[in-house]
Write a protein that holds these residues in place. Structure first.
Motif, mmCIF file in Angstrom:
data_model
loop_
_atom_site.group_PDB
_atom_site.id
_atom_site.type_symbol
_atom_site.label_atom_id
_atom_site.label_comp_id
_atom_site.label_asym_id
_atom_site.label_seq_id
_atom_site.Cartn_x
_atom_site.Cartn_y
_atom_site.Cartn_z
ATOM 1 N N SER A 42 2.282 4.453 5.174
ATOM 2 C CA SER A 42 3.548 4.850 4.564
ATOM 3 C C SER A 42 4.715 4.637 5.517
ATOM 4 O O SER A 42 5.787 4.168 5.115
ATOM 5 N N SER A 45 5.847 1.239 5.349
ATOM 6 C CA SER A 45 6.214 0.806 3.992
ATOM 7 C C SER A 45 5.108 0.009 3.313
ATOM 8 O O SER A 45 5.369 -0.803 2.422
ATOM 9 N N PHE A 47 2.955 0.808 0.929
ATOM 10 C CA PHE A 47 2.724 1.925 0.026
ATOM 11 C C PHE A 47 1.478 1.773 -0.834
ATOM 12 O O PHE A 47 0.898 2.766 -1.266
ATOM 13 N N ALA A 50 -1.150 3.115 1.367
ATOM 14 C CA ALA A 50 -0.978 4.565 1.464
ATOM 15 C C ALA A 50 -1.481 5.253 0.205
ATOM 16 O O ALA A 50 -2.178 6.275 0.277
ATOM 17 N N THR A 51 -1.158 4.700 -0.949
ATOM 18 C CA THR A 51 -1.604 5.290 -2.212
ATOM 19 C C THR A 51 -3.125 5.334 -2.290
ATOM 20 O O THR A 51 -3.725 6.355 -2.634
ATOM 21 N N SER A 76 3.881 9.998 -4.712
ATOM 22 C CA SER A 76 5.143 9.613 -4.084
ATOM 23 C C SER A 76 5.089 8.165 -3.594
ATOM 24 O O SER A 76 6.022 7.377 -3.821
ATOM 25 N N ALA A 77 3.997 7.809 -2.929
ATOM 26 C CA ALA A 77 3.854 6.438 -2.422
ATOM 27 C C ALA A 77 3.834 5.429 -3.565
ATOM 28 O O ALA A 77 4.434 4.352 -3.474
ATOM 29 N N TRP A 80 7.202 4.417 -4.942
ATOM 30 C CA TRP A 80 7.980 3.480 -4.126
ATOM 31 C C TRP A 80 7.643 2.028 -4.427
ATOM 32 O O TRP A 80 8.426 1.126 -4.088
#
Length: 222
Positions: A42, A45, A47, A50-51, A76-77, A80
């Motif tokens: 994250s 960036s 994402f 991260a997800t 949230s990720a 994005w």
């Protein structure tokens, strides 16, 4: 899932993904390793990575509260990278797992943010209107919520939605004009109030708003 499709190639991360793929029950230690991968991704960036990491960490969590928090982070990720329907789905799954007010508040704020990205302005304002009073005492979250509501009302072009958010701001500010933060508020809160109130009612109190902007700007420079 084919291990070669995972978005990280570093050996320690790949080992964590391999273990996660092979693990069928809760494993908090492994969940924390994936959480670390998610946080690093994250920050860079990345994402999608991260997800995936936060979502799998949630699945490995023994504690429903931890699972809810990780699903909220995954939501949230996901937002994005523009997958707002997926973000909303993850947020709703998180809400099913926790009854803790602060945790639910954070997840609902993420859900409101996801809704705002889909131009569901009325739903965003309604959700944020319900949520803001529950966040009393957490000033940063309250104003993040108000900012989302103000943005959604502004883009909606609907007088009713603008009026609803202006009323929220008026109450939050202790009866002061919507753009003016309560006495003793810090610069960040005053800036948030000024932005929200001005976005919703740009042509009122212009002289006073300009004075407030100059004061905030001089504080930042000083």
């Amino acid at each position: 899932r084919d291990l070669h499709s995972f978005p990280t190639r570093r050996s320690s991360d790949l080992q964590a993904w391999q273990l996660a793929a092979a693990t069928t029950g809760p494993d908090e230690a492994l969940a924390k390793r994936l959480e670390s991968i998610a946080e690093e991704a994250s920050a860079q960036s990345r994402f999608e990575t991260a997800t995936a990491a936060w979502q799998r960490a949630a699945e490995l969590s023994a504690d429903p509260q931890a699972a809810a928090q990780r699903l909220g982070m995954a939501a949230s990720a996901t937002g994005w990278i523009g997958q707002v329907d997926r973000a909303a789905s993850l947020a709703n799954r998180a809400l099913e797992l926790t009854t803790e007010p602060a945790a639910r508040g954070r997840v609902r704020a993420v859900l409101g943010w996801a809704l705002s990205l889909t131009f569901q302005h009325g739903k965003t304002v309604a959700l944020m209107s319900d949520l803001a009073p529950e966040l009393a005492g957490t000033e940063d979250m309250v104003w993040a919520t108000e900012g989302l509501a103000a943005k959604a009302a502004y883009y909606s072009g609907e007088d009713a939605l603008r009026g609803r958010v202006l009323a929220m701001l008026h109450t939050l500010n202790g009866g002061l004009p919507a753009w003016q933060a309560a006495a003793g508020s810090g610069a960040e809160v005053r800036a948030s109030a000024l932005w929200c109130g001005t976005a919703l009612r740009p042509l009122t109190d212009r002289s006073a708003k300009l004075t407030a902007i100059r004061e905030l700007t001089s504080q930042e420079i000083g």
